[in-house]
Design an enzyme around this catalytic site. Structure first.
Site, PDB file in Angstrom:
ATOM      1  N   LYS A 153       0.864  -1.196   0.000  1.00 14.30           N
ATOM      2  CA  LYS A 153       0.000   0.000   0.000  1.00 14.30           C
ATOM      3  C   LYS A 153       0.896   1.240   0.000  1.00 14.30           C
ATOM      4  CE  LYS A 153      -4.421   1.308   2.067  1.00 14.30           C
ATOM      5  NZ  LYS A 153      -5.189   1.435   0.851  1.00 14.30           N
TER       6      LYS A 153
HETATM    7  N1  PMP Z   1      -7.494  -2.551  -3.395  1.00 12.77           N
HETATM    8  C1  PMP Z   1      -7.043  -1.296  -3.272  1.00 12.77           C
HETATM    9  C2  PMP Z   1      -6.330  -0.690  -4.429  1.00 12.77           C
HETATM   10  C3  PMP Z   1      -7.233  -0.574  -2.074  1.00 12.77           C
HETATM   11  O1  PMP Z   1      -6.783   0.676  -1.959  1.00 12.77           O
HETATM   12  C4  PMP Z   1      -7.924  -1.190  -1.010  1.00 12.77           C
HETATM   13  C5  PMP Z   1      -8.140  -0.440   0.270  1.00 12.77           C
HETATM   14  N2  PMP Z   1      -7.071  -0.613   1.159  1.00 12.77           N
HETATM   15  C6  PMP Z   1      -8.379  -2.510  -1.181  1.00 12.77           C
HETATM   16  C7  PMP Z   1      -8.154  -3.159  -2.386  1.00 12.77           C
HETATM   17  C8  PMP Z   1      -9.079  -3.220  -0.075  1.00 12.77           C
HETATM   18  O2  PMP Z   1      -8.182  -3.529   0.961  1.00 12.77           O
HETATM   19  P1  PMP Z   1      -8.674  -3.706   2.467  1.00 12.77           P
HETATM   20  O3  PMP Z   1      -9.833  -4.641   2.428  1.00 12.77           O
HETATM   21  O4  PMP Z   1      -7.500  -4.260   3.163  1.00 12.77           O
HETATM   22  O5  PMP Z   1      -9.072  -2.352   2.946  1.00 12.77           O
END
Ligand code: PMP
Length: 296
Positions: A153
């Site tokens: 991320k």
């Molecule tokens: N894909 C992307 C590109 C994101 O930014 C997110 C949000 N963090 C997710 C998927 C979903 O991840 P999570 O369920 O861990 O929030």
């Protein structure tokens, strides 16, 4: 919206007023996007305020930092304790928490040892709202995993997300669906994607996407419900005219989708596996059952 005169934030070991916290305009992250972050939610549960899957989120933050060669000298336990303190100081219960790790002044293309750790939180309703979404296949692809660590991320990756959402909104859609470099469906700009067809759920495998913590929670819930789920590559054509679809993400939670590229999903949302999973997810986050990380 994100802070007011009473908001307290954490910056490099200190608790400060959000309005007084400052940063360096020569910060490498500001110029080149080389920082990492998380998006986490806390919920007001019957057992008090609980951060949902804190361990998984902070493990991902540490992983993202490592991939970007950022030295983050905190443990998962320390980061979790800090987040509970942040919530308490701001008297927040149902909150969205944003840890950001950014680098100091440096105009070269190598990381610096000056690592800044910033934590803030605010009340944030369901990102993407409660109505069924009308989405479009984006003209933008997700970054090729050979061009960056797409599974981390990283701040800079979100220029891709911003372009995709902006294009979708400009064309009158609610959100975008991005493909991977092979033309298979990858994910939304800030959420993972599932669709349902003939009593079975499909989502793409890990590899070209951010491994969402909500995605894995939904896979766990689907298993508990004995839902048939398959992780496989598929194209927008496979999705069009299916029974239902939804996005999963910490901010979006489980968000139902009404149509892709103007083609409606055929079942009423309320009757889909997605709707069942959405309400189960809601129950799960507001109870202690899934709290598999105890602060002791
Ligand atoms: N894909 C992307 C590109 C994101 O930014 C997110 C949000 N963090 C997710 C998927 C979903 O991840 P999570 O369920 O861990 O929030």
């Amino acid at each position: 919206m994100y802070y007011n005169e009473n908001t307290t934030v954490f910056l490099n070991g200190k608790w400060l007023k959000a309005s007084e916290a400052q940063t360096d305009l020569y910060a490498q992250t500001l110029h080149y996007g080389s920082g990492v972050f998380e998006g986490i939610r806390s919920y007001d549960t019957e057992d008090g305020v609980q951060i949902f899957k804190a361990k998984e989120h902070f493990e991902r933050l540490l992983y993202s930092a490592e991939k970007m060669h950022i030295k983050l000298d905190y443990t998962v336990e320390e980061l979790t304790a800090l987040t509970y303190e942040l919530l308490e100081k701001n008297n927040l219960k149902d909150a969205y928490i944003r840890p950001l790790v950014y680098l100091g002044a440096n105009m070269s293309l190598q990381p610096t040892d000056e690592v800044n750790v910033f934590f803030c939180a605010w009340e944030w309703g369901k990102y993407l709202g409660d109505s069924l979404l009308n989405i479009m296949t984006s003209s933008y692809q997700r970054p090729n995993p050979k061009s960056c660590h797409v599974e981390a991320k990283v701040v800079g990756h979100y220029t891709n997300s911003i372009l995709a959402t902006t294009e979708a909104k400009q064309k009158g859609f609610d959100e975008a669906l991005l493909l991977d470099m092979n033309g298979n469906v990858a994910e939304g700009p800030g959420a993972n994607f599932f669709y349902e067809k003939d009593g079975k759920l499909f989502t793409c495998p890990l590899g070209n996407i951010l491994p969402g913590i909500t995605r894995s929670t939904v896979l766990e819930l689907a298993k508990e419900l004995n839902f048939d789920v398959e992780e496989k590559y598929f194209t927008p054509e496979d999705v069009k005219g299916a029974d239902g679809a939804f996005f999963t993400g910490t901010a979006a939670e489980v968000a139902g989708i009404g149509a892709l590229d103007g083609v409606q999903f055929t079942m009423d949302w309320e009757d889909t596996m997605g709707a069942t999973l959405a309400s189960m997810y809601r129950n799960r986050v507001s109870s202690r059952e899934m709290q598999n990380f105890d602060l002791v």
